[in-house]
Design a protein around this motif. Structure first.
Motif, PDB file in Angstrom:
ATOM      1  N   LEU A 235       0.769  -1.251  -0.064  1.00 45.75           N
ATOM      2  CA  LEU A 235      -0.009   0.021  -0.046  1.00 45.75           C
ATOM      3  C   LEU A 235       0.867   1.381  -0.133  1.00 45.75           C
ATOM      4  O   LEU A 235       0.311   2.399  -0.170  1.00 45.75           O
ATOM      5  N   GLY A 236       2.171   1.107   0.029  1.00 42.87           N
ATOM      6  CA  GLY A 236       2.933   2.384   0.178  1.00 42.87           C
ATOM      7  C   GLY A 236       3.278   2.955   1.320  1.00 42.87           C
ATOM      8  O   GLY A 236       2.389   2.369   2.184  1.00 42.87           O
ATOM      9  N   THR A 237       4.063   3.829   1.604  1.00 45.99           N
ATOM     10  CA  THR A 237       4.169   4.413   2.927  1.00 45.99           C
ATOM     11  C   THR A 237       3.961   5.972   2.711  1.00 45.99           C
ATOM     12  O   THR A 237       4.149   6.632   2.050  1.00 45.99           O
ATOM     13  N   PRO A 238       3.336   6.589   3.847  1.00 42.74           N
ATOM     14  CA  PRO A 238       2.911   8.071   3.840  1.00 42.74           C
ATOM     15  C   PRO A 238       4.147   8.818   3.642  1.00 42.74           C
ATOM     16  O   PRO A 238       5.303   8.587   4.146  1.00 42.74           O
ATOM     17  N   GLU A 239       4.077   9.946   3.059  1.00 43.43           N
ATOM     18  CA  GLU A 239       5.105  10.894   2.815  1.00 43.43           C
ATOM     19  C   GLU A 239       5.558  11.479   4.221  1.00 43.43           C
ATOM     20  O   GLU A 239       6.622  11.858   4.588  1.00 43.43           O
ATOM     21  N   LYS A 240       4.486  11.819   5.148  1.00 40.64           N
ATOM     22  CA  LYS A 240       4.855  12.279   6.257  1.00 40.64           C
ATOM     23  C   LYS A 240       3.809  11.534   7.399  1.00 40.64           C
ATOM     24  O   LYS A 240       2.814  10.961   7.028  1.00 40.64           O
ATOM     25  N   PRO A 241       4.427  11.393   8.643  1.00 38.98           N
ATOM     26  CA  PRO A 241       3.599  10.653   9.652  1.00 38.98           C
ATOM     27  C   PRO A 241       2.081  11.165   9.624  1.00 38.98           C
ATOM     28  O   PRO A 241       1.843  12.273   9.704  1.00 38.98           O
ATOM     29  N   PRO A 242       1.097  10.028   9.678  1.00 39.44           N
ATOM     30  CA  PRO A 242      -0.402  10.635   9.636  1.00 39.44           C
ATOM     31  C   PRO A 242      -0.454  11.017  11.102  1.00 39.44           C
ATOM     32  O   PRO A 242       0.115  10.943  12.095  1.00 39.44           O
ATOM     33  N   SER A 243      -1.724  12.239  10.994  1.00 37.22           N
ATOM     34  CA  SER A 243      -2.171  12.826  12.161  1.00 37.22           C
ATOM     35  C   SER A 243      -2.687  11.621  13.149  1.00 37.22           C
ATOM     36  O   SER A 243      -3.260  10.603  12.728  1.00 37.22           O
ATOM     37  N   GLU A 244      -2.499  11.934  14.346  1.00 35.40           N
ATOM     38  CA  GLU A 244      -2.816  11.298  15.455  1.00 35.40           C
ATOM     39  C   GLU A 244      -4.672  11.126  15.486  1.00 35.40           C
ATOM     40  O   GLU A 244      -5.123  10.343  15.939  1.00 35.40           O
ATOM     41  N   ARG A 245      -5.214  12.024  14.547  1.00 35.78           N
ATOM     42  CA  ARG A 245      -6.572  11.944  14.581  1.00 35.78           C
ATOM     43  C   ARG A 245      -7.028  11.112  13.634  1.00 35.78           C
ATOM     44  O   ARG A 245      -8.332  10.973  13.346  1.00 35.78           O
ATOM     45  N   GLU A 246      -6.046  10.450  12.709  1.00 34.69           N
ATOM     46  CA  GLU A 246      -6.468   9.571  11.772  1.00 34.69           C
ATOM     47  C   GLU A 246      -6.730   8.038  12.499  1.00 34.69           C
ATOM     48  O   GLU A 246      -5.796   7.618  13.006  1.00 34.69           O
ATOM     49  N   VAL A 247      -7.916   7.554  12.247  1.00 34.51           N
ATOM     50  CA  VAL A 247      -8.022   6.270  13.137  1.00 34.51           C
ATOM     51  C   VAL A 247      -8.733   5.434  12.122  1.00 34.51           C
ATOM     52  O   VAL A 247      -9.603   5.726  11.265  1.00 34.51           O
ATOM     53  N   GLY A 248      -8.052   4.250  12.241  1.00 33.37           N
ATOM     54  CA  GLY A 248      -8.305   3.107  11.517  1.00 33.37           C
ATOM     55  C   GLY A 248      -8.199   3.243   9.702  1.00 33.37           C
ATOM     56  O   GLY A 248      -8.864   2.615   8.892  1.00 33.37           O
ATOM     57  N   THR A 249      -7.068   3.918   9.257  1.00 33.38           N
ATOM     58  CA  THR A 249      -6.782   4.051   7.934  1.00 33.38           C
ATOM     59  C   THR A 249      -5.757   3.144   7.559  1.00 33.38           C
ATOM     60  O   THR A 249      -5.640   2.822   6.372  1.00 33.38           O
ATOM     61  N   GLU A 250      -5.022   2.633   8.603  1.00 32.61           N
ATOM     62  CA  GLU A 250      -3.793   1.660   8.240  1.00 32.61           C
ATOM     63  C   GLU A 250      -4.550   0.293   7.667  1.00 32.61           C
ATOM     64  O   GLU A 250      -5.347  -0.336   8.021  1.00 32.61           O
ATOM     65  N   GLY A 251      -3.653  -0.036   6.640  1.00 35.69           N
ATOM     66  CA  GLY A 251      -3.988  -1.499   5.992  1.00 35.69           C
ATOM     67  C   GLY A 251      -5.121  -1.530   5.284  1.00 35.69           C
ATOM     68  O   GLY A 251      -5.777  -2.192   4.701  1.00 35.69           O
TER      69      GLY A 251
END
Length: 392
Positions: A235-251
């Motif tokens: 799925l590739g890696t994010p260019e910058k670390p995701p916000s801690e407000r992002e919930v459940g987007t991994e995978g």
């Protein structure tokens, strides 16, 4: 593609009278269409009508609301279902979207009469009017809790509503064109939307803020779906670390059904492209059957089944008519599809016949929702129809 059986849209009314008849047709690519009729000859001893078909067709099991028809020469069978109930008083005009709550108790729908309403799924009685969008509302869905509704409109706004008191609790602004579809991530702390402006966006419900543009296509995005990706997929890696407000987007992978004939897969957390599949026409809708298999429907009537691990060639292409595929819904071990010519059908892996949900007469069936064995459809004719599947 196999032959397609059709029946007169109001066949159950036609066959409720003695000597009543309804037309049938069997269309096979490259061959002349076979036409015939089914005729009622009276009642059997068990109270079920005695129905016979003309030459070339055969009648199987008949119940009050269903009839199984086959065309032995083409080796094709279809079970036609009439609605169990129809609700024609919810809206005054064409109904463009609907959803049923997780508990099956409530429905929500939007219409070109400019309204969005919550109603009781059992009887169509209106409970709440959700007012606040400017212009038409395009899409609506319940959160998994069944107590909250997400909607998107031509006003480029995404709104969250309480189903209990009809208050609008959150409004998201950021899209530059009408919102065409939405998706909910897991339990709904984050939601997604896509728009005529060519973007798909991820939103934080708690802070009513945009967490980012997941994709920018340069072409309207007609439909989206988010699902868990197969482990083997990069799925590739994010260019910058995701916000801690992002919930459940991994995978997870986000599917985009695009107007420019492309179906795109994007890593939801990484925002990186995973695949791009070019179809025969504009894509209208898409859905996940599993973490491996996806479906997408086009404006010229094709339903593509793809394996996300290898999208070079489709596993299969289902084509029943040239009418636009408007809605796709996973159901049991298959799916439900609706089209612009009023057809709505269910394909199941272990069934050797197609289930056809009838009664809409050439009016597009825009959306399908299900709750257990009940299927709800909404149509341009302004009617919500409820079908009961007895024994799948």
């Amino acid at each position: 593609m196999a032959a397609t059986l059709r029946i007169q849209s109001d066949w159950s009314q036609a066959l409720s009278r003695d000597e009543g008849e309804a037309w049938l047709s069997c269309r096979s690519p490259g061959k002349p269409t076979l036409y015939g009729t089914v005729t009622r000859r009276g009642l059997g001893s068990d109270g079920v009508p005695d129905i016979v078909a003309s030459e070339g067709f055969a009648v199987g099991e008949v119940t009050k609301k269903s009839i199984l028809i086959s065309c032995p020469h083409e080796n094709v069978s279809t079970k036609f279902l009439a609605p169990y109930t129809s609700f024609c008083r919810i809206h005054q005009k064409s109904i463009t979207c609907l959803d049923i709550s997780s508990g099956g108790g409530l429905g929500v729908s939007t219409s070109t009469d400019g309204t969005m309403k919550i109603w009781q799924a059992a009887n169509g009685e209106i409970r709440r009017l959700l007012e606040g969008h400017v212009y038409d509302v395009n899409c609506c869905r319940f959160f998994p809790s069944g107590l909250v509704v997400l909607s998107g409109g031509m006003d480029a706004q995404l709104k969250i509503w309480s189903a209990e008191d009809a208050s609008c609790v959150v409004t998201f602004k950021g899209h530059k064109g009408g919102i065409l579809d939405t998706a909910i991530v897991d339990r709904g702390r984050n939601v997604l939307s896509c728009s005529r402006d060519g973007t798909a966006r991820l939103w934080d419900c708690g802070k009513s803020a945009c967490l980012g543009v997941v994709a920018d296509c340069g072409s309207p995005v007609n439909g989206i779906a988010a699902g868990t990706a197969h482990d083997s997929l990069n799925l590739g890696t994010p260019e910058k670390p995701p916000s801690e407000r992002e919930v459940g987007t991994e995978g997870k992978i986000l599917l985009l059904a695009r107007e420019d004939k492309k179906l795109q897969g994007v890593g939801l957390q990484s925002r990186q492209p995973v695949f791009l599949f070019v179809g025969s026409d504009a894509f209208n809708c898409c859905t996940f059957l599993s973490s491996t298999y996806i479906l997408a429907g086009t404006q010229d009537g094709n339903i593509y089944q793809l394996d996300v691990r290898n999208t070079n060639a489709p596993i299969q292409v289902i084509h029943r008519s040239g009418a636009p595929v408007l809605s796709l819904l996973p159901y049991r071990d298959g799916f439900i599809a609706s089209q612009g010519d009023g057809t709505c059908f269910i394909v199941q892996q272990d069934l050797d016949y197609v289930l056809d949900l009838t009664e809409a007469d050439c009016d597009p069936v825009y959306k399908v929702a299900s709750w257990e064995k009940e299927i709800y459809t909404c149509c341009r004719d302004g009617i919500v129809r409820r079908y009961q599947l007895s024994d799948l």
